[in-house]
Scaffold this motif. Structure first.
Motif, PDB file in Angstrom:
ATOM      1  N   GLN A 202       0.824  -1.208   0.000  1.00  0.00           N
ATOM      2  CA  GLN A 202       0.000   0.000   0.000  1.00  0.00           C
ATOM      3  C   GLN A 202       0.858   1.258   0.000  1.00  0.00           C
ATOM      4  O   GLN A 202       0.529   2.249  -0.674  1.00  0.00           O
ATOM      5  CB  GLN A 202      -0.928  -0.020   1.216  1.00  0.00           C
ATOM      6  N   GLU A 203       1.994   1.232   0.725  1.00  0.00           N
ATOM      7  CA  GLU A 203       2.863   2.391   0.831  1.00  0.00           C
ATOM      8  C   GLU A 203       3.791   2.543  -0.374  1.00  0.00           C
ATOM      9  O   GLU A 203       3.966   3.654  -0.910  1.00  0.00           O
ATOM     10  CB  GLU A 203       3.704   2.304   2.103  1.00  0.00           C
ATOM     11  N   GLN A 204       4.395   1.426  -0.791  1.00  0.00           N
ATOM     12  CA  GLN A 204       5.449   1.496  -1.796  1.00  0.00           C
ATOM     13  C   GLN A 204       4.983   1.186  -3.215  1.00  0.00           C
ATOM     14  O   GLN A 204       5.579   1.668  -4.183  1.00  0.00           O
ATOM     15  CB  GLN A 204       6.583   0.522  -1.408  1.00  0.00           C
ATOM     16  N   TYR A 205       3.953   0.391  -3.365  1.00  0.00           N
ATOM     17  CA  TYR A 205       3.477  -0.008  -4.690  1.00  0.00           C
ATOM     18  C   TYR A 205       1.955   0.115  -4.754  1.00  0.00           C
ATOM     19  O   TYR A 205       1.239  -0.887  -4.860  1.00  0.00           O
ATOM     20  CB  TYR A 205       3.900  -1.445  -5.006  1.00  0.00           C
ATOM     21  N   PRO A 206       1.415   1.334  -4.668  1.00  0.00           N
ATOM     22  CA  PRO A 206      -0.043   1.488  -4.621  1.00  0.00           C
ATOM     23  C   PRO A 206      -0.751   0.918  -5.837  1.00  0.00           C
ATOM     24  O   PRO A 206      -1.878   0.409  -5.727  1.00  0.00           O
ATOM     25  CB  PRO A 206      -0.228   3.001  -4.502  1.00  0.00           C
ATOM     26  N   GLU A 207      -0.119   0.982  -7.023  1.00  0.00           N
ATOM     27  CA  GLU A 207      -0.760   0.446  -8.221  1.00  0.00           C
ATOM     28  C   GLU A 207      -0.837  -1.083  -8.166  1.00  0.00           C
ATOM     29  O   GLU A 207      -1.767  -1.684  -8.711  1.00  0.00           O
ATOM     30  CB  GLU A 207      -0.008   0.897  -9.485  1.00  0.00           C
ATOM     31  N   VAL A 208       0.131  -1.715  -7.495  1.00  0.00           N
ATOM     32  CA  VAL A 208       0.073  -3.167  -7.305  1.00  0.00           C
ATOM     33  C   VAL A 208      -0.929  -3.508  -6.212  1.00  0.00           C
ATOM     34  O   VAL A 208      -1.690  -4.479  -6.324  1.00  0.00           O
ATOM     35  CB  VAL A 208       1.470  -3.718  -6.955  1.00  0.00           C
ATOM     36  N   TYR A 209      -0.956  -2.715  -5.157  1.00  0.00           N
ATOM     37  CA  TYR A 209      -1.892  -2.961  -4.052  1.00  0.00           C
ATOM     38  C   TYR A 209      -3.329  -2.990  -4.551  1.00  0.00           C
ATOM     39  O   TYR A 209      -4.140  -3.812  -4.089  1.00  0.00           O
ATOM     40  CB  TYR A 209      -1.720  -1.885  -2.985  1.00  0.00           C
ATOM     41  N   GLU A 210      -3.666  -2.127  -5.503  1.00  0.00           N
ATOM     42  CA  GLU A 210      -5.028  -2.083  -6.032  1.00  0.00           C
ATOM     43  C   GLU A 210      -5.394  -3.369  -6.760  1.00  0.00           C
ATOM     44  O   GLU A 210      -6.568  -3.678  -6.917  1.00  0.00           O
ATOM     45  CB  GLU A 210      -5.177  -0.887  -6.983  1.00  0.00           C
ATOM     46  N   ARG A 211      -4.376  -4.112  -7.188  1.00  0.00           N
ATOM     47  CA  ARG A 211      -4.640  -5.354  -7.924  1.00  0.00           C
ATOM     48  C   ARG A 211      -4.304  -6.589  -7.088  1.00  0.00           C
ATOM     49  O   ARG A 211      -4.178  -7.679  -7.619  1.00  0.00           O
ATOM     50  CB  ARG A 211      -3.817  -5.375  -9.211  1.00  0.00           C
ATOM     51  N   THR A 212      -4.141  -6.397  -5.778  1.00  0.00           N
ATOM     52  CA  THR A 212      -3.743  -7.506  -4.901  1.00  0.00           C
ATOM     53  C   THR A 212      -4.964  -8.208  -4.333  1.00  0.00           C
ATOM     54  O   THR A 212      -5.899  -7.561  -3.854  1.00  0.00           O
ATOM     55  CB  THR A 212      -2.873  -6.986  -3.747  1.00  0.00           C
ATOM     56  N   ARG A 213      -4.931  -9.528  -4.371  1.00  0.00           N
ATOM     57  CA  ARG A 213      -5.941 -10.371  -3.729  1.00  0.00           C
ATOM     58  C   ARG A 213      -5.214 -11.298  -2.755  1.00  0.00           C
ATOM     59  O   ARG A 213      -4.485 -12.189  -3.183  1.00  0.00           O
ATOM     60  CB  ARG A 213      -6.727 -11.183  -4.765  1.00  0.00           C
TER      61      ARG A 213
ATOM     62  N   ARG B 251      -8.097  -8.463  12.941  1.00  0.00           N
ATOM     63  CA  ARG B 251      -6.937  -7.583  12.753  1.00  0.00           C
ATOM     64  C   ARG B 251      -6.874  -6.992  11.354  1.00  0.00           C
ATOM     65  O   ARG B 251      -6.453  -5.842  11.170  1.00  0.00           O
ATOM     66  CB  ARG B 251      -5.642  -8.348  13.026  1.00  0.00           C
ATOM     67  N   LEU B 252      -7.280  -7.766  10.336  1.00  0.00           N
ATOM     68  CA  LEU B 252      -7.052  -7.352   8.960  1.00  0.00           C
ATOM     69  C   LEU B 252      -8.242  -6.661   8.315  1.00  0.00           C
ATOM     70  O   LEU B 252      -8.075  -5.935   7.332  1.00  0.00           O
ATOM     71  CB  LEU B 252      -6.653  -8.576   8.118  1.00  0.00           C
ATOM     72  N   SER B 253      -9.442  -6.879   8.836  1.00  0.00           N
ATOM     73  CA  SER B 253     -10.644  -6.409   8.136  1.00  0.00           C
ATOM     74  C   SER B 253     -10.688  -4.894   7.984  1.00  0.00           C
ATOM     75  O   SER B 253     -11.100  -4.372   6.938  1.00  0.00           O
ATOM     76  CB  SER B 253     -11.897  -6.905   8.857  1.00  0.00           C
ATOM     77  N   LYS B 254     -10.284  -4.158   9.009  1.00  0.00           N
ATOM     78  CA  LYS B 254     -10.343  -2.700   8.945  1.00  0.00           C
ATOM     79  C   LYS B 254      -9.242  -2.129   8.061  1.00  0.00           C
ATOM     80  O   LYS B 254      -9.486  -1.248   7.230  1.00  0.00           O
ATOM     81  CB  LYS B 254     -10.243  -2.110  10.352  1.00  0.00           C
ATOM     82  N   ALA B 255      -8.032  -2.612   8.235  1.00  0.00           N
ATOM     83  CA  ALA B 255      -6.904  -2.053   7.485  1.00  0.00           C
ATOM     84  C   ALA B 255      -6.928  -2.483   6.026  1.00  0.00           C
ATOM     85  O   ALA B 255      -6.598  -1.703   5.126  1.00  0.00           O
ATOM     86  CB  ALA B 255      -5.589  -2.458   8.136  1.00  0.00           C
ATOM     87  N   HIS B 256      -7.307  -3.746   5.787  1.00  0.00           N
ATOM     88  CA  HIS B 256      -7.284  -4.287   4.429  1.00  0.00           C
ATOM     89  C   HIS B 256      -8.535  -5.142   4.222  1.00  0.00           C
ATOM     90  O   HIS B 256      -8.488  -6.373   4.314  1.00  0.00           O
ATOM     91  CB  HIS B 256      -6.019  -5.111   4.203  1.00  0.00           C
ATOM     92  N   PRO B 257      -9.646  -4.511   3.927  1.00  0.00           N
ATOM     93  CA  PRO B 257     -10.918  -5.236   3.852  1.00  0.00           C
ATOM     94  C   PRO B 257     -10.982  -6.259   2.726  1.00  0.00           C
ATOM     95  O   PRO B 257     -11.873  -7.124   2.729  1.00  0.00           O
ATOM     96  CB  PRO B 257     -11.945  -4.114   3.633  1.00  0.00           C
ATOM     97  N   GLY B 258     -10.057  -6.209   1.786  1.00  0.00           N
ATOM     98  CA  GLY B 258     -10.083  -7.155   0.680  1.00  0.00           C
ATOM     99  C   GLY B 258      -9.519  -8.523   1.015  1.00  0.00           C
ATOM    100  O   GLY B 258      -9.602  -9.451   0.197  1.00  0.00           O
ATOM    101  N   VAL B 259      -8.938  -8.686   2.207  1.00  0.00           N
ATOM    102  CA  VAL B 259      -8.357  -9.980   2.583  1.00  0.00           C
ATOM    103  C   VAL B 259      -9.463 -11.007   2.792  1.00  0.00           C
ATOM    104  O   VAL B 259     -10.476 -10.732   3.434  1.00  0.00           O
ATOM    105  CB  VAL B 259      -7.517  -9.844   3.867  1.00  0.00           C
ATOM    106  N   GLN B 260      -9.263 -12.194   2.252  1.00  0.00           N
ATOM    107  CA  GLN B 260     -10.205 -13.290   2.431  1.00  0.00           C
ATOM    108  C   GLN B 260      -9.568 -14.358   3.317  1.00  0.00           C
ATOM    109  O   GLN B 260      -8.474 -14.833   3.026  1.00  0.00           O
ATOM    110  CB  GLN B 260     -10.612 -13.904   1.094  1.00  0.00           C
TER     111      GLN B 260
END
Length: 538
Positions: A208-219, A236-245
């Motif tokens: 998210q900090e260093q590669y935002p364009e990659v973060y947008e395509r991360t699953r 722990r992860l839901s708020k910071a990174h809601p896309g985590v499954q």
């Protein structure tokens, strides 16, 4: 103060007496004393499987034949350890570690967590002060009770060196992704055994900090067997990174196929994968499988029967094809006459030493081949361990008692109260891994339609130029796998994924980590100076 120089996440200490352990774990079977024969009774060694009394391996307890055969899956609903049963060693270990109701990880283990704080490495004088600080954080968990098992607390490099360890893993993965797939494919990561979710958090924060364009395509997908850890990871992860499954499932029961390119991460996981025990008849060199028996009193024993389990048979055949020799002297293997001479010696064992074979690791490799055909594996774990029990590739078996970690000398210990973890021969693992993924699924023919549907401009295939393969010469370099569609490059260019390599912990961190963040005042760097018994496969 704990010592981190040899063992990375489980520390070995002194050994209390058997009497202390017997009081602490009243129902824990301990090795029985050798029976003293009467005047008219012949001496029979307690270790009845290790003496050349007979070439046949027959249990002395006739009731064993009537014991119910069970496995770890059938015991999942049990609320307490079973009795009057028999099972393969891997099922005994898996039940001991992962049973939802009394297993070690669901009920006893606690992963060391330094909250959200990070160590200020640059302010620490040397490695001694670093270990002292870690010891203080351990002490914050409180003292154990006088009787009974203590807190089964252990740590990982992810927790000790956060976020810098996780950022090194992220840098390794994103470098490969940018080189091969961006922007044509999403950045898909699968992690098994994610613990507190710290590694996932650090990887995603870094992207998210260093590669935002990659973060947008991360699953990011976590496959977790522990229900308690599933809840913690989601929290722990839901708020910071809601896309985590987060998927609550054992990787050995995974059925979903992922046709897209992905990265599969397993950090400090396979050391707790269950193993089987095999011994060889030194007269015939025939292998026998270890079977754990639990009688009506809860006492354990180990008997050996001819190998019939399909997974053990598959491992032994794979080892034969890879030319990995069994742990029997080459002289004995080459000469039947020498074996007979050896067996005629007094008290000569008729079986080889116990060998612990990684059958569950083989199951993982098959799962990767069958359900993640375009994956890239990043795996790290112990390559050696001190204080292992007797045997070849044997585990460390230990528990915590009165604030002290106690190693044991047998794998036959009370279910749920003891950690059981193994070293990994990374060179043999690499050979197994490359062999398995380079061979098609059993009973499959032709190319996989799902793979053809995933074609992209950067896909490692050569189908589009297949028509010209008879005109140009083509070859696959030795450091490359065959293309997934089975067609070589018509132009002779290298095709297919490059084969995996083995790295020491320091080699990997020196390549991908920002070492300036973990350097101490005197120049020492615990991120590379410790964990000498850990390796990476990538």
């Amino acid at each position: 103060m704990i010592s981190l120089g040899t063992v990375s996440c489980r520390c070995i200490w002194n050994r209390p007496t058997h009497d202390l352990l017997r009081r602490a774990f009243s129902s824990t079977p301990l090795p029985a004393k050798t029976k003293v024969p009467t005047k008219n009774e012949p001496y029979v060694p307690r270790d009845k499987w290790n003496y050349n009394r007979s070439s046949l391996i027959q249990p002395s307890d006739t009731k064993i034949a009537d014991f119910k055969h069970v496995d770890a899956n059938s015991l999942e609903g049990a609320t307490e350890p079973p009795r009057g049963v028999k099972m393969l060693v891997r099922d005994f270990i898996e039940d001991s570690l992962y049973n939802p109701n009394y297993g070690y990880f669901p009920k006893q283990a606690t992963i060391f967590n330094a909250d959200d704080s990070t160590l200020d490495f640059e302010s620490l004088r040397d490695s001694a002060e670093f270990q002292e600080v870690v010891g203080q954080k351990y002490a914050a968990y409180g003292a154990d009770k006088y009787d009974g098992p203590g807190k089964q607390l252990w740590h990982t490099p992810t927790e000790l060196f956060k976020p810098w360890y996780g950022r090194a893993i992220a840098q390794c993965l994103v470098a490969e992704y940018l080189l091969k797939y961006f922007p044509y494919e999403d950045f898909i990561i699968y992690e098994i055994g994610a613990g507190n979710g710290t590694l996932a958090m650090d990887i995603l924060n870094y992207l998210q900090e260093q590669y935002p364009e990659v973060y947008e395509r991360t699953r990011y997908n976590i496959i977790e067997i522990s229900g308690n850890l599933v809840k913690l990871q989601k929290q722990r992860l839901s708020k910071a990174h809601p896309g985590v499954q987060v998927v609550h499932k054992s990787i050995f029961r995974w059925k979903t196929r992922e046709p897209a390119p992905c990265y599969f991460v397993a950090m400090e996981v396979i050391d707790n994968f269950a193993h089987d025990v095999v011994r060889y008849d030194l007269e015939t060199l025939k292998p026998y499988q270890g079977v754990v028996t639990v009688d009506s009193q809860g006492e354990f024993d180990m008997v050996y029967t001819p190998v019939t389990d399909p997974l053990i048979l598959e491992f032994l055949e794979l080892r034969r094809q890879l030319k990995h020799t069994p742990p029997v002297s080459r002289l004995l293997q080459s000469s039947g006459a020498l074996r007979k001479l050896y067996l005629s010696l007094p008290f000569a064992p008729n079986l080889s030493k116990e060998e612990y074979i990684p059958t569950r690791l083989l199951s993982l490799l098959r799962t990767l081949r069958n359900h993640f055909p375009r994956h890239r594996l990043l795996l790290s774990d112990f390559s050696t361990l001190p204080d292992r029990i007797p045997g070849v590739n044997s585990p460390v078996v230990q528990t915590r008692f009165r604030n002290t970690t106690v190693p044991c000398t047998t794998v036959l210990v009370r279910q749920g109260y003891f950690d059981i973890f193994f070293p990994t021969n990374f060179e043999r693992l690499r050979d197994m891994y490359e062999f398995i993924i380079s061979h098609p699924r059993p009973n499959s023919s032709g190319s996989d339609p799902s793979l053809q549907m995933r074609s992209t401009p950067l896909m490692t295939t050569s189908t589009s130029v297949a028509a010209g393969e008879g005109f140009f010469s083509s070859h696959i370099p030795s450091n490359r796998r065959n293309p997934l569609d089975g067609v070589n490059s018509a132009s002779g260019l290298p095709v297919g994924e490059r084969k995996s390599s083995v790295f020491t912990h320091s080699e990997f961190m020196e390549t991908y980590a920002d070492l300036s963040k973990t350097r101490l005042l005197n120049g020492e760097n615990p991120l590379i100076d410790f964990y000498k018994n850990v390796k990476f496969l990538f």
